[in-house]
Write a protein that holds these residues in place. Sequence first.
Motif: not given
Length: 474
Positions: A159-168
Amino acid sequence: MSDPASQLPDLLAAGQMALEAGRYEEAAETFARAAAAFPGLALLHQMTGRAWQLGGRRARAREAFLAAWRHADPTEIPALFELGSALLDQGAPREARDCFERVATARPRDAAAWGALASATRATGDPQAAWLHAERALALAPDDPTVLLTAGQIRYALGDLATAEHWLARAAAMRPDHAITRRQQAFASLMARPNARGWALFEARRRPAPWPGTREWHGEPLKGQRIVVCAEQGFGDQFHFLRYVPRLMERGAGQVWVAAAPSLTRLLQANGLPVGPPDDGPAAEWSVPLLSLPYRLGLDDDVASERMPYLQAQPVAPDGGQARTPRRLGVVWQGNPEFLGTVLRDLPGDELARLVGLPGVDWVSLQHDVPVPGGLPIAPMPPCRDWMDTAALLATLDGVVSVDTSLAHLAGAMGCPTWVLLPFSPDWRWGLSGDRTPWYPSVRLIRQPAPLDWGGAITTLHRRLTMAPDRAPP
């Protein structure tokens, strides 16, 4: 009686010939006979699974790969990695995790092993543990795009979308045209809310080919021309996106057809959506994938809420739609076994028993061709020929309780009171929090409070059902 060992070369040769000719079912059945004669040889089970996989039979492939896992040599590390990858691809993440744990133990400096272990652990429903493995992989290979993608997927599951967007974003910068990375970016964007960027990224999915003889529509003026909407993915996706089809008429289309499975024909036609184009009808100028409509219509966060409900059916009983005491609720506890995430989505048997133990409810199964577990107070599903019959059955009920399957979308599209049981990391369309969804006003979302915590979800559902004596979800 002939010696089975003497038949093995002929079976393998016949299976290989069928495989090379594209006769995947024949190949799988031939390899399966060899595996039955020599059940201890994991390779034969893997060959069977591979043939079923090529034939698109995920459940059968999963069964064969599980047999291979039971007989695998734990010292054959390359074979274990290959088997773990196959198990993960076919929806058996727990066994895949077992394979990758052995590989990572044997190869502690192998980033691919730790990344694969992280992916399998995420798929079992334990993203916290998965992140620990992902960190090991990132430390070993901080610029590997596959490891970066895995990190993004795990942060998404947390549920950590901001960090997910970073890695993606880092993964996408290294592989700009990598479809899986772009699709995961779409999910992360759409999980927050429907939006134009998410729809654009969602175009990276595998889309159906244009209808024969047509040009693919990308938003051009239609000017009275004819267009075919090509159905894609599962029935739930189709029920979800059918809301957008009438917008094509508003854009000036002369005629709109939906190219869908025969089981949808009567339901769609009854709701003003012609299925076709008919073989003897006029040719169409354009075609468009169904799930591309929000992007190509330029709809951004528009969910076509003014059309709710957009599917209807006449009840099969004269009192359909009227509240009763006890209430009569439909229940769906498992979905299509071909679905990759079935381990996380389906309701375990003990939790189903607890669910239907709620007093004051008459439960009706909505599971086609799935028997009711013995001893549970659930009436079997009446015979239904197609989705029209299923919709007519829904119209007789006071509501539906369902895991995340096509029935939940059909009920939502019909405006039926519906409670959808969701895993901790849900599908993108349900968002991360809250019990309501912009997609279906009549649906209430019942979320796992923690990974794999169906017990907590059932407790919440019981409370909601107890508080809701009428047809409207609380």
